[in-house]
Design a protein around this motif. Structure first.
Motif, PDB file in Angstrom:
ATOM      1  N   THR A  31      42.967 -19.373 -14.707  1.00  0.00           N
ATOM      2  CA  THR A  31      42.997 -19.258 -15.969  1.00  0.00           C
ATOM      3  C   THR A  31      43.209 -18.004 -16.819  1.00  0.00           C
ATOM      4  O   THR A  31      43.737 -17.838 -17.712  1.00  0.00           O
ATOM      5  N   SER A  32      42.563 -16.812 -16.292  1.00  0.00           N
ATOM      6  CA  SER A  32      42.534 -15.616 -16.848  1.00  0.00           C
ATOM      7  C   SER A  32      43.836 -15.089 -16.300  1.00  0.00           C
ATOM      8  O   SER A  32      44.784 -14.179 -17.302  1.00  0.00           O
ATOM      9  N   MET A  33      44.525 -15.348 -15.167  1.00  0.00           N
ATOM     10  CA  MET A  33      46.039 -15.022 -14.931  1.00  0.00           C
ATOM     11  C   MET A  33      47.057 -15.572 -15.821  1.00  0.00           C
ATOM     12  O   MET A  33      47.841 -15.050 -16.354  1.00  0.00           O
ATOM     13  N   SER A  34      46.606 -16.819 -16.123  1.00  0.00           N
ATOM     14  CA  SER A  34      47.616 -17.428 -16.961  1.00  0.00           C
ATOM     15  C   SER A  34      47.718 -17.087 -18.438  1.00  0.00           C
ATOM     16  O   SER A  34      48.795 -17.087 -19.223  1.00  0.00           O
ATOM     17  N   SER A  35      46.605 -16.543 -18.873  1.00  0.00           N
ATOM     18  CA  SER A  35      46.312 -15.950 -20.147  1.00  0.00           C
ATOM     19  C   SER A  35      47.506 -14.528 -20.462  1.00  0.00           C
ATOM     20  O   SER A  35      47.687 -14.490 -21.612  1.00  0.00           O
ATOM     21  N   ARG A  36      48.008 -14.162 -19.567  1.00  0.00           N
ATOM     22  CA  ARG A  36      48.927 -12.974 -19.233  1.00  0.00           C
ATOM     23  C   ARG A  36      50.148 -13.503 -19.185  1.00  0.00           C
ATOM     24  O   ARG A  36      51.153 -12.679 -18.992  1.00  0.00           O
ATOM     25  N   MET A  37      50.432 -14.788 -18.976  1.00  0.00           N
ATOM     26  CA  MET A  37      51.761 -15.168 -18.669  1.00  0.00           C
ATOM     27  C   MET A  37      52.412 -16.283 -19.975  1.00  0.00           C
ATOM     28  O   MET A  37      51.432 -16.701 -20.919  1.00  0.00           O
ATOM     29  N   THR A  38      53.697 -16.529 -20.094  1.00  0.00           N
ATOM     30  CA  THR A  38      54.261 -17.456 -20.983  1.00  0.00           C
ATOM     31  C   THR A  38      53.858 -18.830 -20.469  1.00  0.00           C
ATOM     32  O   THR A  38      53.724 -18.867 -19.107  1.00  0.00           O
ATOM     33  N   ILE A  46      54.787 -21.066 -11.706  1.00  0.00           N
ATOM     34  CA  ILE A  46      54.135 -20.858 -10.782  1.00  0.00           C
ATOM     35  C   ILE A  46      53.439 -21.906 -10.365  1.00  0.00           C
ATOM     36  O   ILE A  46      53.235 -22.169  -8.963  1.00  0.00           O
ATOM     37  N   LEU A  47      52.745 -22.613 -11.020  1.00  0.00           N
ATOM     38  CA  LEU A  47      51.748 -23.784 -10.547  1.00  0.00           C
ATOM     39  C   LEU A  47      52.952 -24.955  -9.752  1.00  0.00           C
ATOM     40  O   LEU A  47      52.462 -25.251  -8.671  1.00  0.00           O
ATOM     41  N   ASN A  48      53.924 -25.209 -10.370  1.00  0.00           N
ATOM     42  CA  ASN A  48      54.779 -26.389  -9.593  1.00  0.00           C
ATOM     43  C   ASN A  48      55.308 -25.681  -8.274  1.00  0.00           C
ATOM     44  O   ASN A  48      55.491 -26.325  -7.365  1.00  0.00           O
ATOM     45  N   GLU A  49      55.701 -24.308  -8.310  1.00  0.00           N
ATOM     46  CA  GLU A  49      56.097 -23.757  -7.018  1.00  0.00           C
ATOM     47  C   GLU A  49      55.028 -23.920  -5.956  1.00  0.00           C
ATOM     48  O   GLU A  49      55.210 -24.191  -4.647  1.00  0.00           O
ATOM     49  N   ALA A  50      53.616 -23.495  -6.248  1.00  0.00           N
ATOM     50  CA  ALA A  50      52.462 -23.670  -5.429  1.00  0.00           C
ATOM     51  C   ALA A  50      52.268 -24.992  -5.130  1.00  0.00           C
ATOM     52  O   ALA A  50      52.072 -25.308  -3.755  1.00  0.00           O
ATOM     53  N   ILE A 109      47.485 -38.164  -3.491  1.00  0.00           N
ATOM     54  CA  ILE A 109      47.199 -37.336  -4.580  1.00  0.00           C
ATOM     55  C   ILE A 109      46.698 -37.975  -5.755  1.00  0.00           C
ATOM     56  O   ILE A 109      47.572 -38.660  -6.412  1.00  0.00           O
ATOM     57  N   ASP A 110      45.582 -37.955  -6.117  1.00  0.00           N
ATOM     58  CA  ASP A 110      44.991 -38.818  -7.349  1.00  0.00           C
ATOM     59  C   ASP A 110      45.409 -38.304  -8.384  1.00  0.00           C
ATOM     60  O   ASP A 110      45.590 -38.740  -9.454  1.00  0.00           O
ATOM     61  N   LYS A 111      45.011 -36.842  -8.588  1.00  0.00           N
ATOM     62  CA  LYS A 111      45.349 -36.450 -10.098  1.00  0.00           C
ATOM     63  C   LYS A 111      45.624 -34.771  -9.697  1.00  0.00           C
ATOM     64  O   LYS A 111      44.982 -34.184  -8.706  1.00  0.00           O
ATOM     65  N   PHE A 112      46.189 -34.120 -10.570  1.00  0.00           N
ATOM     66  CA  PHE A 112      46.080 -32.699 -10.973  1.00  0.00           C
ATOM     67  C   PHE A 112      45.251 -32.526 -12.158  1.00  0.00           C
ATOM     68  O   PHE A 112      45.454 -33.109 -13.168  1.00  0.00           O
ATOM     69  N   ILE A 113      44.299 -31.358 -12.011  1.00  0.00           N
ATOM     70  CA  ILE A 113      43.470 -31.073 -13.024  1.00  0.00           C
ATOM     71  C   ILE A 113      43.701 -29.638 -13.171  1.00  0.00           C
ATOM     72  O   ILE A 113      42.995 -28.746 -12.757  1.00  0.00           O
ATOM     73  N   GLY A 114      44.715 -29.309 -13.918  1.00  0.00           N
ATOM     74  CA  GLY A 114      44.946 -27.828 -14.233  1.00  0.00           C
ATOM     75  C   GLY A 114      45.615 -27.334 -13.139  1.00  0.00           C
ATOM     76  O   GLY A 114      46.718 -27.924 -12.661  1.00  0.00           O
ATOM     77  N   ASP A 115      44.826 -26.319 -12.605  1.00  0.00           N
ATOM     78  CA  ASP A 115      45.359 -25.773 -11.218  1.00  0.00           C
ATOM     79  C   ASP A 115      44.803 -26.278 -10.139  1.00  0.00           C
ATOM     80  O   ASP A 115      44.942 -25.904  -8.939  1.00  0.00           O
ATOM     81  N   ALA A 116      43.922 -27.499 -10.201  1.00  0.00           N
ATOM     82  CA  ALA A 116      43.289 -28.183  -9.192  1.00  0.00           C
ATOM     83  C   ALA A 116      44.042 -29.477  -8.802  1.00  0.00           C
ATOM     84  O   ALA A 116      44.813 -30.021  -9.456  1.00  0.00           O
ATOM     85  N   ILE A 117      43.858 -29.838  -7.301  1.00  0.00           N
ATOM     86  CA  ILE A 117      44.239 -30.788  -6.773  1.00  0.00           C
ATOM     87  C   ILE A 117      43.109 -31.704  -6.368  1.00  0.00           C
ATOM     88  O   ILE A 117      42.330 -31.330  -5.947  1.00  0.00           O
ATOM     89  N   MET A 118      43.262 -33.128  -6.745  1.00  0.00           N
ATOM     90  CA  MET A 118      42.228 -34.172  -6.045  1.00  0.00           C
ATOM     91  C   MET A 118      42.855 -35.085  -5.401  1.00  0.00           C
ATOM     92  O   MET A 118      44.080 -35.719  -5.803  1.00  0.00           O
ATOM     93  N   ALA A 119      42.365 -35.347  -4.042  1.00  0.00           N
ATOM     94  CA  ALA A 119      43.444 -36.090  -3.145  1.00  0.00           C
ATOM     95  C   ALA A 119      42.476 -37.074  -2.388  1.00  0.00           C
ATOM     96  O   ALA A 119      41.014 -36.537  -2.189  1.00  0.00           O
ATOM     97  N   VAL A 120      42.793 -38.147  -1.817  1.00  0.00           N
ATOM     98  CA  VAL A 120      41.798 -39.075  -1.413  1.00  0.00           C
ATOM     99  C   VAL A 120      42.648 -39.317   0.048  1.00  0.00           C
ATOM    100  O   VAL A 120      43.771 -39.883   0.187  1.00  0.00           O
TER     101      VAL A 120
END
Length: 237
Positions: A69-76, A83-87, A102-113
């Protein structure tokens, strides 16, 4: 040998079938495998507004990129998405290869079942643990040319969950899972060491013969009265 109207009708049908096939292929990128199967079953049953839920035994995986979150504040915005999609390209394939949904993406988080599946020999807890370990290794490789590197926490928990349709019967619903086992998985992720994987007691009990761990006693989970022990994954035997 056929009329113009019949020729037009055939062409229109073929084009419609092609559009439907492309839509189905594209839509699978936006919803989980479980949601795809649920939608197909509802369409076959002829009851599109039915609400279904089932209790299953599963292992939940939560991952979260620390400090993003803090890192993204310095990005466009474009840089954040890139960067998220690459990761996620590097991480999601690991989950997929171990049979996770993969149940969902929550920002930079992944929830998987992870559930037991007929096309995988190992039980879900083992595959989820292998996926978590593999995700951390994949992120190390991803960081090879990155400065600063991304750092991720992962938490796992196993147990009974309710998986099914959550939301409005007629407007918008989500095929997901809920329950105490889900909440505990997320809580373990928040307590995991940076760059590490934290197994709950329930997950550890199912994989203990296959893994090397370091016990992390006295963890206070949000919303849980009694402290619990977690197990930091160190590798596989």
């Amino acid at each position: 040998p056929f009329t113009t109207d019949k020729c037009i009708a055939i062409v229109e049908r073929v084009l419609a079938e092609a559009r439907l096939a492309r839509y189905k292929e594209a839509s699978q990128l936006y919803i989980s495998e479980g949601a795809v199967q649920a939608a197909e079953q509802l369409s076959v049953s002829g009851e599109p507004y039915a609400i279904r839920a089932k209790e299953v035994d599963a292992t939940l995986l939560f991952s979260d990129i620390s400090g993003f979150t803090s890192m993204s504040s310095r990005m466009t915005p474009a840089e954040v998405v890139a960067i998220l999609n690459e990761a996620f390209d590097a991480l999601c394939i690991v989950i997929k290869n171990q049979g996770g949904d993969i149940d969902k993406f929550i920002g930079d988080a992944i929830m998987a079942v992870f559930e037991d599946r007929s096309d995988f020999d190992e039980p879900h807890a083992v595959r989820a643990t292998r996926a978590a370990w593999g995700m951390q290794q994949a992120l190390i490789a991803f960081n090879a040319d990155r400065d600063p590197p991304l750092v991720m926490r992962i938490g796992l928990n196993s147990g009974p969950i309710v998986r099914g349709d959550i939301g409005s019967r007629f407007v918008r619903r989500d095929y997901t899972c809920i329950g105490d086992a889900v909440n505990r998985a997320q809580r373990h992720e928040s307590k995991a060491p940076l760059g590490g994987v934290l197994l709950s007691q329930d997950t550890y009990a199912r994989v203990r013969e296959l893994v090397e761990t370091e016990e992390m006693p006295g963890i206070q989970l949000k919303g849980i009265t009694e402290p619990v022990s977690g197990y930091i994954l160190k590798g596989f035997v």
